[in-house]
Scaffold this motif. Structure first.
Motif, mmCIF file in Angstrom:
data_model
loop_
_atom_site.group_PDB
_atom_site.id
_atom_site.type_symbol
_atom_site.label_atom_id
_atom_site.label_comp_id
_atom_site.label_asym_id
_atom_site.label_seq_id
_atom_site.Cartn_x
_atom_site.Cartn_y
_atom_site.Cartn_z
ATOM 1 N N GLN A 55 -2.389 146.262 110.090
ATOM 2 C CA GLN A 55 -2.166 147.597 109.540
ATOM 3 C C GLN A 55 -0.916 147.625 108.668
ATOM 4 N N GLN A 60 -11.130 150.836 105.299
ATOM 5 C CA GLN A 60 -11.054 150.962 106.755
ATOM 6 C C GLN A 60 -11.475 152.368 107.197
ATOM 7 N N ARG A 63 -14.776 153.207 109.523
ATOM 8 C CA ARG A 63 -14.686 153.926 110.803
ATOM 9 C C ARG A 63 -15.569 155.167 110.813
#
Length: 189
Positions: free
Chosen positions: A120, A84, A88
């Motif tokens: 998350q 992740q 990003r």
């Protein structure tokens, strides 16, 4: 300074250096193969850190301390959240240097936020499971409770962090969503 702390810092610095070099190769130099090789090198840092922790405790005969437990948590975090983070940073880099679209920000409200918070937390659950497995594996390999007592304590810390995250984010987001007035907005789906 503790050698394990130095190892953790070296892996964190290495993570950002490898990521930066990989993205620079991809977007600035247009060398996709080199970029892929550099980005695939990022998980190698995790293996190196795990090897370093195991070496320190097994071959070096060290007694586990705070840094060994932190190293296990760091490993769990990078495995669970590393992709992740890379995605990003990749999106931001592509936007800034290659005309890519603006990075998508996490949703702040509604059903999309609720899903995001649960996703998350599931990653945190994965992080906790990995850290616990690493800690437990090292405890078993060392086989000396007097040298690994600190690692036992870290298992409790990891799950305490996971429980606090659970209540503070997904449960809170669920309560906030349940108590918010219903909307007929199509973006809620």
């Amino acid at each position: 300074m503790n050698l394990i702390v130095i190892g953790i810092l070296a892996c964190e610095i290495g993570f950002w250096v490898m990521l930066g070099l990989g993205l620079a190769a991809r977007y600035l130099l247009r060398l996709r193969t080199l970029s892929t090789v550099l980005l695939l090198g990022v998980p190698v840092l995790d293996v190196l850190l795990l090897s370093f922790i195991a070496w320190d405790l097994l071959a070096n005969g060290a007694t586990a301390d705070f840094a060994h437990g932190l190293g296990a948590l760091y490993l769990g975090f990078t495995v669970a959240f590393g992709h992740q983070i890379i995605a990003r940073v990749d999106a931001s880099f592509a936007h800034r240097f290659a005309g890519g679209s603006a990075p998508v920000k996490p949703p702040k409200e509604g059903l999309a936020n609720l899903r995001y918070e649960w996703q998350q937390w599931l990653k945190m659950l994965l992080c906790a499971a990995i850290a616990t497995a690493v800690l437990g594996g090292i405890i078993l390999l060392v086989g000396d409770a007097s040298r690994t007592a600190e690692l036992d304590g870290w298992i409790g810390r990891v799950w305490l962090i996971t429980a606090v995250w659970f209540v503070g984010w997904p449960v809170w987001a669920t309560a906030r969503y349940a108590l918010s007035p219903p909307r007929s907005n199509a973006s809620e789906r």
